[in-house]
Enzyme design. Structure first.
Site, PDB file in Angstrom:
ATOM      1  CE  LYS A 102       1.181   1.708   4.121  1.00 21.65           C
ATOM      2  NZ  LYS A 102       1.641   2.623   5.146  1.00 21.65           N
ATOM      3  CG  ASP A 161      -0.978   0.093   8.610  1.00 25.76           C
ATOM      4  OD1 ASP A 161      -1.797   1.330   8.277  1.00 25.76           O
ATOM      5  OD2 ASP A 161       0.052   0.570   7.398  1.00 25.76           O
TER       6      ASP A 161
END
Length: 287
Positions: A8, A135
């Site tokens: 990401k 996350d």
């Protein structure tokens, strides 16, 4: 079973305040990338122990590995006795702000659910992800999103353009904990997250360049000035959309021009950096 664990980037990262539990409330825009690790997970009988291997010997594969923590959390939550053999094929650089460990853990959760035919309650599984790492809820969801709270509130967003992403990582990584500690001691930068969400949805590149930002860049650069050197070098190549991802140390540039990206990839590789050219990983239209 082999599962892709996508990296990401943060196109916006704002730190709102520090909580009583010493975590920070965040306001972020996160996008998954085609760059991914591959997680090979196999069910073992309960007489065995879960064990994790990795083709990168520098990765901790014991009790502190997030994949170990994820499999143990799933076993405790859903009361099964099965163990697992988990092999991690690493492609995502570590200590780079690209979410590799979190994505690996999320892939393990998906794999366990699929192999054992577990159909988790959406809210409960996000709560479990949150306990593993900030996350992990985003990585488990796996779509571009506006992420708030301590990473546990994930709201999908729309993106008009699928950019090429050039990632440049210097030789050293940065500790997330250290960067946040340093952030608390410095002047604060804030980011127009709403402006980033709007620019991505409309495809307005000028607005995106104006609004994208990372509140952790200031502390990261003060700890490791090489981050700013890479940012400036990417901008000198003519890229307008340049930012550090997460808590660093990787820096990325976005562009629709593949030839320009490929040329820069060659140049920065010759300079001794770890360089990866990838794209956004967007949901298929209609899904």
């Amino acid at each position: 079973m082999i599962i892709k664990a996508h990296a990401k980037i943060n196109i916006a990262l704002d730190v709102l305040d520090r909580r009583e539990d010493n975590y920070h409330n965040l306001d972020m825009v996160m996008v998954p990338l085609d760059l991914h690790d591959s997680i090979d997970i196999t069910v073992l009988p309960s007489v065995y122990d879960t064990y994790i291997t990795c083709d990168d010997v520098s990765l901790e594969t014991g009790q502190y590995n997030l994949c170990t923590i994820a499999s143990n959390a799933m076993r405790q939550k859903y009361n099964f006795k099965n163990q697992f053999r988990i092999h991690i094929h690493k492609s995502i650089p570590m200590s780079a702000g690209l979410g590799g460990g979190s994505s690996d853990a999320a892939a393990v959760i998906h794999g366990v659910c699929s192999l054992l035919k577990i159909k988790p309650d959406p809210k409960e599984i996000i709560e479990l992800c949150k306990k593993i790492g900030s996350d992990v809820p985003f990585c488990y969801t796996g779509v571009p999103a506006h992420v708030t709270g301590v990473g546990d509130v994930v709201e999908p967003i729309s993106i008009a353009k699928n950019y090429y992403v050039l990632i440049v990582k210097p030789s050293e990584g940065l500790s997330t904990k250290t960067v946040y500690q340093h952030y608390d001691d410095l002047e604060k930068d804030h980011v127009n997250v709403a402006g980033v969400i709007s620019a991505l949805a409309s495809g307005d590149e000028i607005s995106l360049a104006t609004n994208m930002g990372n509140a952790l860049e200031r502390p990261a650069i003060s700890l490791y000035p090489e981050v700013e050197k890479i940012k400036n070098a990417l901008k000198a190549e003519g890229f307008n959309l340049v930012l550090m991802s997460g808590s660093g140390s990787s820096v990325f540039a976005l562009s629709e021009n593949y030839r320009k990206m490929a040329k820069a990839e060659t140049k920065f590789t010759k300079m001794g950096y770890t360089v990866i050219l990838t794209t956004f990983h967007l949901p298929e239209k209609g899904k």
